[in-house]
Design an enzyme around this catalytic site. Sequence first.
Site, PDB file in Angstrom:
ATOM      1  N   ARG A 130       2.149 -23.146 -27.273  1.00  0.00           N
ATOM      2  CA  ARG A 130       3.648 -22.768 -27.393  1.00  0.00           C
ATOM      3  C   ARG A 130       3.790 -21.071 -28.171  1.00  0.00           C
ATOM      4  NH1 ARG A 130       4.359 -28.356 -27.739  1.00  0.00           N
ATOM      5  NH2 ARG A 130       5.087 -29.121 -25.841  1.00  0.00           N
ATOM      6  N   LYS A 152       6.214  -6.644 -24.175  1.00  0.00           N
ATOM      7  CA  LYS A 152       6.121  -7.165 -22.759  1.00  0.00           C
ATOM      8  C   LYS A 152       5.066  -7.341 -22.352  1.00  0.00           C
ATOM      9  CE  LYS A 152      10.099  -4.353 -20.498  1.00  0.00           C
ATOM     10  NZ  LYS A 152      10.382  -3.445 -19.432  1.00  0.00           N
ATOM     11  N   GLU A 194       4.080   9.175 -18.807  1.00  0.00           N
ATOM     12  CA  GLU A 194       4.939   8.491 -19.641  1.00  0.00           C
ATOM     13  C   GLU A 194       5.098   9.441 -21.001  1.00  0.00           C
ATOM     14  OE1 GLU A 194       6.166   5.594 -18.456  1.00  0.00           O
ATOM     15  OE2 GLU A 194       4.657   4.667 -17.600  1.00  0.00           O
ATOM     16  N   LYS A 238       9.112   5.196 -28.309  1.00  0.00           N
ATOM     17  CA  LYS A 238       9.091   3.748 -27.916  1.00  0.00           C
ATOM     18  C   LYS A 238       9.641   2.543 -28.888  1.00  0.00           C
ATOM     19  CE  LYS A 238       7.855   0.339 -24.503  1.00  0.00           C
ATOM     20  NZ  LYS A 238       6.908  -0.112 -23.660  1.00  0.00           N
ATOM     21  N   GLU A 248      15.761  -5.478 -23.424  1.00  0.00           N
ATOM     22  CA  GLU A 248      16.349  -4.652 -22.147  1.00  0.00           C
ATOM     23  C   GLU A 248      17.691  -5.140 -21.632  1.00  0.00           C
ATOM     24  OE1 GLU A 248      12.884  -3.341 -19.594  1.00  0.00           O
ATOM     25  OE2 GLU A 248      14.059  -3.077 -18.019  1.00  0.00           O
ATOM     26  N   ARG A 252      16.920  -0.121 -23.669  1.00  0.00           N
ATOM     27  CA  ARG A 252      15.566   0.022 -23.153  1.00  0.00           C
ATOM     28  C   ARG A 252      15.461   0.254 -21.818  1.00  0.00           C
ATOM     29  NH1 ARG A 252      10.902  -4.295 -25.212  1.00  0.00           N
ATOM     30  NH2 ARG A 252       9.283  -3.267 -24.011  1.00  0.00           N
ATOM     31  N   ASN A 256      12.706   3.476 -18.081  1.00  0.00           N
ATOM     32  CA  ASN A 256      12.402   2.978 -16.843  1.00  0.00           C
ATOM     33  C   ASN A 256      12.897   4.384 -16.086  1.00  0.00           C
ATOM     34  OD1 ASN A 256      11.523   0.457 -17.006  1.00  0.00           O
ATOM     35  ND2 ASN A 256      13.799  -0.005 -16.894  1.00  0.00           N
ATOM     36  N   HIS A 259      10.941   5.175 -12.856  1.00  0.00           N
ATOM     37  CA  HIS A 259      10.138   3.924 -12.326  1.00  0.00           C
ATOM     38  C   HIS A 259      11.117   3.350 -11.138  1.00  0.00           C
ATOM     39  CE1 HIS A 259       8.192   4.383 -16.178  1.00  0.00           C
ATOM     40  NE2 HIS A 259       7.867   3.333 -16.006  1.00  0.00           N
ATOM     41  N   HIS A 263       8.267   2.469  -8.967  1.00  0.00           N
ATOM     42  CA  HIS A 263       7.745   1.276  -8.539  1.00  0.00           C
ATOM     43  C   HIS A 263       7.813   1.133  -7.098  1.00  0.00           C
ATOM     44  CE1 HIS A 263       8.878  -0.621 -12.688  1.00  0.00           C
ATOM     45  NE2 HIS A 263       7.594  -0.405 -12.692  1.00  0.00           N
ATOM     46  N   HIS A 276      -0.097   3.686 -11.962  1.00  0.00           N
ATOM     47  CA  HIS A 276       1.084   3.539 -12.262  1.00  0.00           C
ATOM     48  C   HIS A 276       2.075   4.856 -12.799  1.00  0.00           C
ATOM     49  CE1 HIS A 276       4.901   1.599 -14.165  1.00  0.00           C
ATOM     50  NE2 HIS A 276       4.714   2.246 -15.124  1.00  0.00           N
TER      51      HIS A 276
HETATM   52  P1  NAD Z   1      -5.473  -0.509 -16.666  1.00  0.00           P
HETATM   53  O1  NAD Z   1      -5.237  -1.654 -17.415  1.00  0.00           O
HETATM   54  O2  NAD Z   1      -5.304  -0.585 -15.074  1.00  0.00           O
HETATM   55  O3  NAD Z   1      -6.798   0.170 -17.072  1.00  0.00           O
HETATM   56  C1  NAD Z   1      -7.263   1.497 -16.334  1.00  0.00           C
HETATM   57  C2  NAD Z   1      -9.021   1.604 -16.281  1.00  0.00           C
HETATM   58  O4  NAD Z   1      -9.408   2.029 -17.297  1.00  0.00           O
HETATM   59  C3  NAD Z   1      -9.454  -0.083 -16.197  1.00  0.00           C
HETATM   60  O5  NAD Z   1     -10.372   0.050 -15.268  1.00  0.00           O
HETATM   61  C4  NAD Z   1     -10.002  -0.217 -17.504  1.00  0.00           C
HETATM   62  O6  NAD Z   1     -10.956  -1.051 -17.607  1.00  0.00           O
HETATM   63  C5  NAD Z   1     -10.276   1.160 -17.858  1.00  0.00           C
HETATM   64  N1  NAD Z   1     -10.557   1.712 -19.180  1.00  0.00           N
HETATM   65  C6  NAD Z   1      -9.503   1.154 -20.300  1.00  0.00           C
HETATM   66  N2  NAD Z   1      -9.673   1.732 -21.432  1.00  0.00           N
HETATM   67  C7  NAD Z   1     -10.798   2.551 -21.037  1.00  0.00           C
HETATM   68  C8  NAD Z   1     -11.482   3.570 -21.834  1.00  0.00           C
HETATM   69  N3  NAD Z   1     -11.266   3.798 -23.204  1.00  0.00           N
HETATM   70  N4  NAD Z   1     -12.519   4.434 -21.424  1.00  0.00           N
HETATM   71  C9  NAD Z   1     -12.925   4.062 -20.014  1.00  0.00           C
HETATM   72  N5  NAD Z   1     -12.082   3.209 -19.316  1.00  0.00           N
HETATM   73  C10 NAD Z   1     -11.343   2.384 -19.935  1.00  0.00           C
HETATM   74  O7  NAD Z   1      -4.216   0.535 -16.939  1.00  0.00           O
HETATM   75  P2  NAD Z   1      -3.142   0.883 -17.910  1.00  0.00           P
HETATM   76  O8  NAD Z   1      -2.801   2.087 -17.211  1.00  0.00           O
HETATM   77  O9  NAD Z   1      -3.682   0.976 -19.298  1.00  0.00           O
HETATM   78  O10 NAD Z   1      -2.344  -0.248 -17.444  1.00  0.00           O
HETATM   79  C11 NAD Z   1      -1.451  -0.647 -16.360  1.00  0.00           C
HETATM   80  C12 NAD Z   1      -1.072  -2.117 -16.745  1.00  0.00           C
HETATM   81  O11 NAD Z   1      -0.050  -1.988 -17.741  1.00  0.00           O
HETATM   82  C13 NAD Z   1      -0.313  -2.509 -15.421  1.00  0.00           C
HETATM   83  O12 NAD Z   1      -0.484  -3.713 -15.425  1.00  0.00           O
HETATM   84  C14 NAD Z   1       1.446  -2.312 -15.989  1.00  0.00           C
HETATM   85  O13 NAD Z   1       2.087  -3.210 -15.417  1.00  0.00           O
HETATM   86  C15 NAD Z   1       1.074  -2.418 -17.483  1.00  0.00           C
HETATM   87  N6  NAD Z   1       2.202  -1.498 -18.045  1.00  0.00           N
HETATM   88  C16 NAD Z   1       3.024  -2.153 -19.004  1.00  0.00           C
HETATM   89  C17 NAD Z   1       3.927  -1.544 -19.680  1.00  0.00           C
HETATM   90  C18 NAD Z   1       4.848  -2.198 -20.712  1.00  0.00           C
HETATM   91  O14 NAD Z   1       5.720  -1.609 -21.087  1.00  0.00           O
HETATM   92  N7  NAD Z   1       4.882  -3.446 -20.826  1.00  0.00           N
HETATM   93  C19 NAD Z   1       3.815  -0.345 -19.418  1.00  0.00           C
HETATM   94  C20 NAD Z   1       3.270   0.585 -18.507  1.00  0.00           C
HETATM   95  C21 NAD Z   1       2.234  -0.275 -17.820  1.00  0.00           C
HETATM   96  N1  GLY Z   2       7.804   0.195 -20.026  1.00  0.00           N
HETATM   97  C1  GLY Z   2       8.834   0.168 -20.336  1.00  0.00           C
HETATM   98  C2  GLY Z   2       9.071  -0.949 -21.417  1.00  0.00           C
HETATM   99  O1  GLY Z   2       8.281  -1.444 -22.007  1.00  0.00           O
HETATM  100  O2  GLY Z   2      10.249  -1.457 -21.533  1.00  0.00           O
END
Ligand code: NAD
Ligand code: GLY
Length: 378
Positions: A130, A152, A194, A238, A248, A252, A256, A259, A263, A276
């Site tokens: 939990r 998130k 971003e 942020k 959101e 917030r 987007n 996006h 998306h 992305h």
């Molecule tokens: P990712 O998690 O797909 O990673 C990209 C690649 O880089 C992977 O192969 C990883 O292993 C590699 N990698 C990571 N760090 C490294 C380093 N220092 N050196 C070499 N390689 C490295 O990519 P991302 O863009 O970080 O994340 C995308 C994810 O994040 C998606 O699932 C998306 O939904 C989520 N996201 C969330 C938010 C949010 O606000 N919550 C915002 C943007 C993206």
């Molecule tokens: N990436 C958008 C958010 O965190 O709200």
Amino acid sequence: MESKRVPSGMETVRVDLGSRSYPILIGHGTLSDFGRAYAARGLGSVAAIVTNPTVARLYLDPVRAGLEAQGVAATVVEIPDGEEFKTLATAGRIYGDLIRAGLDRRGCIVTLGAGAVGHTAGFVAATYLRGIDFVQVPTTLEAQIDASVGGKTGVDHPLGKNMIGAFYQPKLVYIDTETLMTLPRREVVAGMAEVIKHGLIRDEALVRFLESKIEKVADLAIEPEQLVSLIARNCRIKAGVVAADETEAGLREILNYGHTVGHAVEAVTGYRVYKHGEAVMLGMLAAGRIGVIKGFWKPADLQRQNALIEKLGIPSGARTLEADKLIGRMASDKKARDGVIRFVLPETIGRAVTCDTVKRTEIEEGIRYMQERAPEPV
Ligand code: NAD
Ligand code: GLY
């Protein structure tokens, strides 16, 4: 790799959420100090580091050694690399590993990696027993300025991305900008989308900085102090938005920007063609144009935005995307309400608002505009 440590220590950005507030610590060449920062927060004496093989190979040792030097027993959970593993099945595997390792409510999850690791392991932290503490150690640009900040967490479902999740804040975000040096350039460029977005919606001075330096930043050819300060500036933007609207319900949503179309571009291409951030770049071209059509934005501001995206390189291949399919995806997105497609539109450089009155013809014009600017695939 020779470490260029930022001598004056780290920058701190606070995410202000009352009793759930936490610091983001940002430095360069500071990964081996993580254990000390963790211990200073009084976090659990048993930790599970969740990571993937790519990141583990590069960065697990200093993180684990730093924890152990502080008397923290660290167990490691490796999950496969890739968005396709951001699933309930992977979460299930992590729960199993945590149970087998005997992690109890006083334990802590340390996510070491990018957005996919942070999102999945953050969701596990929100739900295991939990809810237990967790800490983010993000290693991509995208994750350092966006995904790791703001709570998130979640996993994808075959019927939609990020469909299962929770708002659940970490206790600490620990950023070593030196980890960016091993990132493929394409990942850095995707993260820069971003950064541009943050400037356009909240920080005109950041846009001016990018206008003079974006190529150097994308090449990571700036001084470590400047890199730390750029990441801190983005985290501050942020954090400010999240502190004002954690779940959101209003403000917030401006995060987007780009996006709505972005998306849809990711979805209709099966999440396999665009990163992305690349899809967000395309989405900003479309949304920026819609902003001008609606009279929110000046054409000169749109040109300033586009010049930044062009310097990074507009992702190719968008010309063959079908507008009908894109609009269909937008209408079924989890952020649409009763089929009304909500856009974030810029008002000036540094300010954006949401808009529910974008007509289908205006969306089509935005998509056309984006496609005209996107190069053909080579
Ligand atoms: P990712 O998690 O797909 O990673 C990209 C690649 O880089 C992977 O192969 C990883 O292993 C590699 N990698 C990571 N760090 C490294 C380093 N220092 N050196 C070499 N390689 C490295 O990519 P991302 O863009 O970080 O994340 C995308 C994810 O994040 C998606 O699932 C998306 O939904 C989520 N996201 C969330 C938010 C949010 O606000 N919550 C915002 C943007 C993206
Ligand atoms: N990436 C958008 C958010 O965190 O709200």
